[in-house]
Motif scaffolding. Sequence first.
Motif, PDB file in Angstrom:
ATOM      1  N   VAL A 111      14.791  -2.580  -3.429  1.00 54.99           N
ATOM      2  CA  VAL A 111      16.163  -2.849  -3.028  1.00 54.99           C
ATOM      3  C   VAL A 111      17.183  -2.085  -4.065  1.00 54.99           C
ATOM      4  N   LYS A 112      16.780  -2.821  -5.256  1.00 51.83           N
ATOM      5  CA  LYS A 112      17.523  -2.365  -6.412  1.00 51.83           C
ATOM      6  C   LYS A 112      17.610  -0.763  -6.745  1.00 51.83           C
ATOM      7  N   GLN A 113      16.309  -0.387  -6.725  1.00 55.04           N
ATOM      8  CA  GLN A 113      16.276   1.086  -6.840  1.00 55.04           C
ATOM      9  C   GLN A 113      16.815   1.982  -5.596  1.00 55.04           C
ATOM     10  N   ALA A 114      16.702   1.357  -4.838  1.00 54.50           N
ATOM     11  CA  ALA A 114      17.640   2.124  -3.544  1.00 54.50           C
ATOM     12  C   ALA A 114      18.982   2.149  -3.402  1.00 54.50           C
ATOM     13  N   GLU A 115      19.477   1.067  -4.063  1.00 56.60           N
ATOM     14  CA  GLU A 115      21.062   0.970  -4.239  1.00 56.60           C
ATOM     15  C   GLU A 115      21.320   2.199  -5.369  1.00 56.60           C
ATOM     16  N   ALA A 116      20.388   2.047  -6.432  1.00 57.05           N
ATOM     17  CA  ALA A 116      20.839   3.056  -7.677  1.00 57.05           C
ATOM     18  C   ALA A 116      20.905   4.423  -7.278  1.00 57.05           C
ATOM     19  N   LEU A 117      19.834   4.884  -6.323  1.00 53.11           N
ATOM     20  CA  LEU A 117      19.838   6.045  -5.695  1.00 53.11           C
ATOM     21  C   LEU A 117      20.847   6.502  -4.907  1.00 53.11           C
ATOM     22  N   VAL A 118      21.362   5.553  -4.201  1.00 50.32           N
ATOM     23  CA  VAL A 118      22.696   5.782  -3.212  1.00 50.32           C
ATOM     24  C   VAL A 118      23.784   5.930  -4.044  1.00 50.32           C
ATOM     25  N   ALA A 119      23.882   4.940  -5.157  1.00 53.12           N
ATOM     26  CA  ALA A 119      25.110   5.000  -5.958  1.00 53.12           C
ATOM     27  C   ALA A 119      25.040   6.490  -6.709  1.00 53.12           C
ATOM     28  N   LEU A 120      24.241   7.081  -7.151  1.00 56.10           N
ATOM     29  CA  LEU A 120      24.085   8.049  -8.147  1.00 56.10           C
ATOM     30  C   LEU A 120      24.037   9.440  -7.126  1.00 56.10           C
ATOM     31  N   GLY A 121      24.319   9.284  -5.748  1.00 57.40           N
ATOM     32  CA  GLY A 121      24.170  10.340  -4.834  1.00 57.40           C
ATOM     33  C   GLY A 121      22.892  11.145  -4.749  1.00 57.40           C
ATOM     34  N   LEU A 122      21.629  10.462  -5.139  1.00 58.12           N
ATOM     35  CA  LEU A 122      20.438  11.518  -5.089  1.00 58.12           C
ATOM     36  C   LEU A 122      19.854  10.996  -3.926  1.00 58.12           C
TER      37      LEU A 122
ATOM     38  N   ASP B 247       0.809  -0.992   0.234  1.00 59.18           N
ATOM     39  CA  ASP B 247       0.021  -0.035   0.042  1.00 59.18           C
ATOM     40  C   ASP B 247       0.910   1.223  -0.088  1.00 59.18           C
ATOM     41  N   ASP B 248       2.207   0.994  -0.027  1.00 65.13           N
ATOM     42  CA  ASP B 248       3.033   2.369   0.160  1.00 65.13           C
ATOM     43  C   ASP B 248       2.698   3.117   1.219  1.00 65.13           C
ATOM     44  N   THR B 249       2.422   2.536   2.354  1.00 66.04           N
ATOM     45  CA  THR B 249       1.971   3.154   3.575  1.00 66.04           C
ATOM     46  C   THR B 249       2.734   4.127   4.100  1.00 66.04           C
ATOM     47  N   GLY B 250       2.190   5.252   4.361  1.00 66.20           N
ATOM     48  CA  GLY B 250       3.352   6.310   4.826  1.00 66.20           C
ATOM     49  C   GLY B 250       4.376   6.804   4.059  1.00 66.20           C
ATOM     50  N   LEU B 251       4.169   6.522   2.680  1.00 66.95           N
ATOM     51  CA  LEU B 251       5.352   7.027   2.005  1.00 66.95           C
ATOM     52  C   LEU B 251       5.653   8.580   1.821  1.00 66.95           C
ATOM     53  N   ASP B 252       4.583   9.315   1.609  1.00 66.17           N
ATOM     54  CA  ASP B 252       4.986  10.738   1.618  1.00 66.17           C
ATOM     55  C   ASP B 252       5.411  11.295   2.825  1.00 66.17           C
ATOM     56  N   ALA B 253       4.731  10.685   4.004  1.00 65.76           N
ATOM     57  CA  ALA B 253       5.250  11.356   5.125  1.00 65.76           C
ATOM     58  C   ALA B 253       6.607  11.148   5.474  1.00 65.76           C
ATOM     59  N   ALA B 254       6.913   9.812   5.327  1.00 64.44           N
ATOM     60  CA  ALA B 254       8.222   9.232   5.585  1.00 64.44           C
ATOM     61  C   ALA B 254       9.314  10.350   4.657  1.00 64.44           C
ATOM     62  N   ARG B 255       9.006  10.467   3.334  1.00 61.08           N
ATOM     63  CA  ARG B 255       9.885  11.330   2.479  1.00 61.08           C
ATOM     64  C   ARG B 255       9.901  12.744   2.820  1.00 61.08           C
ATOM     65  N   ALA B 256       8.842  13.053   3.666  1.00 58.27           N
ATOM     66  CA  ALA B 256       8.815  14.621   4.114  1.00 58.27           C
ATOM     67  C   ALA B 256       9.866  14.618   5.482  1.00 58.27           C
ATOM     68  N   MET B 257       9.867  13.527   6.119  1.00 58.97           N
ATOM     69  CA  MET B 257      10.446  13.498   7.470  1.00 58.97           C
ATOM     70  C   MET B 257      11.816  13.355   7.482  1.00 58.97           C
ATOM     71  N   VAL B 258      12.636  12.613   6.308  1.00 55.15           N
ATOM     72  CA  VAL B 258      13.854  12.175   6.390  1.00 55.15           C
ATOM     73  C   VAL B 258      14.581  12.593   5.111  1.00 55.15           C
ATOM     74  N   HIS B 259      15.844  12.790   5.551  1.00 50.77           N
ATOM     75  CA  HIS B 259      16.477  13.135   4.041  1.00 50.77           C
ATOM     76  C   HIS B 259      17.132  11.880   2.991  1.00 50.77           C
ATOM     77  N   VAL B 260      17.274  10.827   3.614  1.00 46.40           N
ATOM     78  CA  VAL B 260      17.605   9.737   2.731  1.00 46.40           C
ATOM     79  C   VAL B 260      16.537   9.258   1.793  1.00 46.40           C
ATOM     80  N   PRO B 261      16.799   8.713   0.582  1.00 49.50           N
ATOM     81  CA  PRO B 261      15.613   8.039  -0.150  1.00 49.50           C
ATOM     82  C   PRO B 261      14.767   7.066   0.465  1.00 49.50           C
ATOM     83  N   VAL B 262      13.502   7.293   0.371  1.00 44.95           N
ATOM     84  CA  VAL B 262      12.706   6.201   0.877  1.00 44.95           C
ATOM     85  C   VAL B 262      12.003   5.721  -0.346  1.00 44.95           C
ATOM     86  N   ILE B 263      11.629   4.309  -0.478  1.00 47.19           N
ATOM     87  CA  ILE B 263      11.230   3.708  -1.616  1.00 47.19           C
ATOM     88  C   ILE B 263       9.879   3.021  -1.253  1.00 47.19           C
ATOM     89  N   GLY B 264       8.814   2.883  -1.784  1.00 47.52           N
ATOM     90  CA  GLY B 264       7.761   2.243  -1.365  1.00 47.52           C
ATOM     91  C   GLY B 264       7.634   0.958  -2.444  1.00 47.52           C
TER      92      GLY B 264
END
Length: 244
Positions: free
Chosen positions: A207-218, A79-96
Motif C-alpha cells: 500500500v505504501k509503495q503504491a501510494e508513493a508511485l501514484v504521488a510520483l506520477g509513475l 506468490d505475486d500471482t499473475g503480477l507480470d500479466a497484470a502489469r502488461a494488461m493495465v496502465h496503473v501501477p500493480v504491486i505484488g
Amino acid sequence: MTRIAIVNPNTTASMTATIAHAARLVASPTTEIVPVTSSMGPVSIEGYYDEAFALPGLLRAIGEAERDGAGAAVIACFDDTGLDAARAMVHVPVIGICEAALATAALIAKRFTVVTTLERSRVPIEELAQRYGMAGRAKIRAANIAVLSLEDPNSGARDRLRNEIVRAIAEDNAEAIVLGCAGMADLARILSLEFGLPVIDGVGAAVKQAEALVALGLSTSKRGAYAAPIAKPYSGALAGFAPA
C-alpha cells in the motif's frame, strides 16, 4: 483522493476483510482502499496449481478496478500471482506483496526470514526471492499451516507461526521477519512487539509503495515486457473483457 484496489485472488471473503483492515491501518487519509474478492478461483492459494486457477478472476478484477478509477492495484497473495500479466494488461501501477515486503525488509535488515504457510508454498517464494535479487539475504521457512487455518483460533496455526519465528531468529540470525501470506496481515504489529524486531506485512508495504508511485506520477512502463497487448476477444472466464 487516491484509490488503491486491494485484490484478493482467492474467493474467501473473510480473508479479504483481514487484508483490507491491514491496508487501511497504514493508508494515508487521502487514500481510499477498495478491497476486492476474486469472483472465481480457489478458496486459498498454496502453490503453483492454485495460482493457475486464480489467474482469470484476478485479471478480471484488476481490469475492472482500473476501469472504475483505481490509481493503483495490489495483488494480495504472497506468490505475486499473475503480477507480470497484470502489469502488461493495465496502465496503473500493480504491486505484488512479496516484492513489496522483500524490498521493505532490505531497507532495514541485512538478513531476514520469510515465514510462510506450507512447504509447497515455500518453493515459489524462494524463486521470487531469487528473481528480486534477495536470495543471498532472505531465508524462506514454512510453518506447516494451511492458509485458511489462520482464521481459526483453535487450529494452533498462530502458535506454529510463532514457533517458526523463534527458529528463524535462533538458526537464521534473522534481523527481521517477513510474513509470507496475506492471511497473516493482521499479525505484524503484535508479533513485532512480541519478538522485539521488525515484522513486515506485505499488504501494508505494498500500500505504501503504491501510494508513493501514484504521488510520483509513475506508472507501469509499456515498453519491452510490459508493452500493452493488442486488444483481442477472449472466451471462457474472460469473455467480454479486453485489455485497455
